[in-house]
Scaffold this active site. Structure first.
Site, PDB file in Angstrom:
ATOM      1  CG  HIS A 102     -14.515   0.918   5.036  1.00 49.77           C
ATOM      2  ND1 HIS A 102     -14.091   1.582   6.144  1.00 49.77           N
ATOM      3  CD2 HIS A 102     -13.880   1.346   4.811  1.00 49.77           C
ATOM      4  CE1 HIS A 102     -13.631   2.708   5.866  1.00 49.77           C
ATOM      5  NE2 HIS A 102     -13.519   2.144   5.173  1.00 49.77           N
ATOM      6  CG  ASP A 139      -9.586  -1.115  -4.436  1.00 52.85           C
ATOM      7  OD1 ASP A 139      -8.614   0.527  -4.461  1.00 52.85           O
ATOM      8  OD2 ASP A 139      -9.955  -0.371  -5.339  1.00 52.85           O
ATOM      9  CE  LYS A 150      -6.249   1.591   0.827  1.00 57.68           C
ATOM     10  NZ  LYS A 150      -6.394   1.316   0.382  1.00 57.68           N
ATOM     11  CG  PHE A 209      -6.930   8.038   5.483  1.00 53.69           C
ATOM     12  CD1 PHE A 209      -6.956   6.574   6.980  1.00 53.69           C
ATOM     13  CD2 PHE A 209      -6.742   7.631   4.551  1.00 53.69           C
ATOM     14  CE1 PHE A 209      -7.506   5.928   6.610  1.00 53.69           C
ATOM     15  CE2 PHE A 209      -7.786   5.982   4.108  1.00 53.69           C
ATOM     16  CZ  PHE A 209      -8.342   4.862   5.534  1.00 53.69           C
ATOM     17  N   GLY A 210      -8.163  10.220   4.318  1.00 54.23           N
ATOM     18  CA  GLY A 210      -9.486  10.464   3.116  1.00 54.23           C
ATOM     19  C   GLY A 210     -10.176  10.883   3.399  1.00 54.23           C
ATOM     20  CE  LYS A 217     -11.366   4.612   8.952  1.00 56.08           C
ATOM     21  NZ  LYS A 217     -10.433   5.135   8.516  1.00 56.08           N
ATOM     22  CB  THR A 255      -0.873  -0.178   1.434  1.00 52.28           C
ATOM     23  OG1 THR A 255      -2.145   0.788   0.808  1.00 52.28           O
ATOM     24  CG2 THR A 255      -0.142   0.030   2.821  1.00 52.28           C
ATOM     25  CB  SER A 256       0.229   4.606  -1.964  1.00 52.01           C
ATOM     26  OG  SER A 256      -0.650   4.598  -2.361  1.00 52.01           O
ATOM     27  CG  ASN A 257      -4.214   5.373   2.530  1.00 50.16           C
ATOM     28  OD1 ASN A 257      -3.939   5.779   3.887  1.00 50.16           O
ATOM     29  ND2 ASN A 257      -5.215   6.127   1.569  1.00 50.16           N
TER      30      ASN A 257
HETATM   31  P1  ITT Z   1      -3.171   2.209  -2.431  1.00 53.90           P
HETATM   32  O1  ITT Z   1      -2.233   2.729  -2.332  1.00 53.90           O
HETATM   33  O2  ITT Z   1      -3.874   0.769  -0.843  1.00 53.90           O
HETATM   34  O3  ITT Z   1      -3.839   2.140  -2.995  1.00 53.90           O
HETATM   35  P2  ITT Z   1      -5.133   4.184  -1.935  1.00 53.90           P
HETATM   36  O4  ITT Z   1      -5.155   5.348  -1.218  1.00 53.90           O
HETATM   37  O5  ITT Z   1      -4.890   4.587  -3.636  1.00 53.90           O
HETATM   38  O6  ITT Z   1      -3.887   3.495  -1.101  1.00 53.90           O
HETATM   39  P3  ITT Z   1      -7.271   3.571  -2.416  1.00 53.90           P
HETATM   40  O7  ITT Z   1      -7.850   2.924  -3.615  1.00 53.90           O
HETATM   41  O8  ITT Z   1      -8.139   1.773  -2.192  1.00 53.90           O
HETATM   42  O9  ITT Z   1      -6.281   3.810  -2.186  1.00 53.90           O
HETATM   43  O10 ITT Z   1      -8.579   4.470  -1.688  1.00 53.90           O
HETATM   44  C1  ITT Z   1      -9.565   5.131  -2.551  1.00 53.90           C
HETATM   45  C2  ITT Z   1      -9.952   6.256  -2.089  1.00 53.90           C
HETATM   46  O11 ITT Z   1     -10.716   6.327  -0.723  1.00 53.90           O
HETATM   47  C3  ITT Z   1      -8.347   7.135  -1.413  1.00 53.90           C
HETATM   48  O12 ITT Z   1      -8.671   7.999  -1.622  1.00 53.90           O
HETATM   49  C4  ITT Z   1      -8.419   7.295   0.498  1.00 53.90           C
HETATM   50  O13 ITT Z   1      -8.499   7.717   0.423  1.00 53.90           O
HETATM   51  C5  ITT Z   1      -9.803   6.786   0.205  1.00 53.90           C
HETATM   52  N1  ITT Z   1      -9.974   5.749   1.841  1.00 53.90           N
HETATM   53  C6  ITT Z   1      -9.370   4.168   2.198  1.00 53.90           C
HETATM   54  N2  ITT Z   1      -9.731   4.198   3.219  1.00 53.90           N
HETATM   55  C7  ITT Z   1     -10.475   4.811   3.349  1.00 53.90           C
HETATM   56  C8  ITT Z   1     -10.894   5.700   4.979  1.00 53.90           C
HETATM   57  O14 ITT Z   1     -10.859   4.163   5.887  1.00 53.90           O
HETATM   58  N3  ITT Z   1     -11.582   6.585   5.194  1.00 53.90           N
HETATM   59  C9  ITT Z   1     -11.356   7.580   4.247  1.00 53.90           C
HETATM   60  N4  ITT Z   1     -11.505   7.661   3.075  1.00 53.90           N
HETATM   61  C10 ITT Z   1     -10.377   6.302   3.108  1.00 53.90           C
END
Ligand code: ITT
Length: 186
Positions: free
Chosen positions: A172, A66, A13, A144-145, A167, A8-10
């Site tokens: 999810h 994902d 997560k 985040f996100g 959380k 993952t880059s996140n």
């Molecule tokens: P990977 O490298 O793991 O794919 P990503 O940030 O690209 O990281 P996703 O495509 O799964 O991950 O995430 C889609 C978007 O949803 C992205 O903008 C995330 O920041 C956001 N997101 C994922 N999980 C979230 C959460 O639990 N709460 C809020 N935003 C979330």
């Protein structure tokens, strides 16, 4: 202590997964090595394709994850395109799209799909969902996100107002993670 790679880059997560798995003596090691995320209609397809691509590059059991967010009033948008929408119009743009939409129609679902793969050829998917609504403004500073605009059902606060542990109990990802944990402990 057992080790599993998380592709993952996140970092958000990563932190949630480490918070849940480290007390179980599972060391989650981030590998930010990227993988092709195909344009598909479902998160399951994206995760399965990612595992197939990574299996030959990673010589250790690994997970990827994902996430999509599906908003009723927008007929499921942004769905699997959540990352793209976050990077382009962002939370302010999304709130703007929902201008004038009442709370009942702001219903949304977060979906998380974890994929587990290993060099021997196993593939397993674990799915978790969280229903809730999109708030009228950004609230909270944690997470985040989309966390500042997502209020899980039965709560008054956004995910961004919760600790990681809180959380994880209802999100999810937290729900999908419990299924992954059962699998890992088999
Ligand atoms: P990977 O490298 O793991 O794919 P990503 O940030 O690209 O990281 P996703 O495509 O799964 O991950 O995430 C889609 C978007 O949803 C992205 O903008 C995330 O920041 C956001 N997101 C994922 N999980 C979230 C959460 O639990 N709460 C809020 N935003 C979330």
């Amino acid at each position: 202590m057992r080790t599993i790679y998380f592709i993952t880059s996140n970092n958000g997560k990563l932190h949630e997964v480490q918070t849940r798995l480290s007390p179980l003596d599972i060391d989650v090691v981030q590998k930010n090595i990227g993988y092709p995320e195909i344009q598909a209609k479902s998160l399951e397809e994206v995760a399965t394709y990612g595992i197939e691509q990574l299996r030959y590059r990673v010589d250790h059991p690994f997970i990827l994850e994902d996430t999509g967010i599906f908003i009723d009033a927008l007929k499921g948008f942004p769905g699997v395109y959540a990352a793209y929408v976050y990077q382009t119009i962002g939370l302010d743009g999304l709130l703007h799209l929902l201008d004038g939409i009442s709370s009942e129609k702001r219903r949304a679902i977060f979906r998380s799909v974890f994929g587990y793969g290993d060099p021997e050829g196993s593939t397993h998917l674990f799915i978790g969902e969280c229903e809730g609504m999109i708030g009228f403004e950004k609230k909270g500073t944690k997470g985040f996100g989309y966390d500042p605009i997502f209020i899980p059902e039965g709560k008054k606060h956004t995910f961004a107002d919760m600790t990681t542990e809180e959380k994880n109990t209802q999100s999810h990802r937290g729900r999908a993670l419990e299924k992954l944990i059962s699998f890992l402990s088999e």
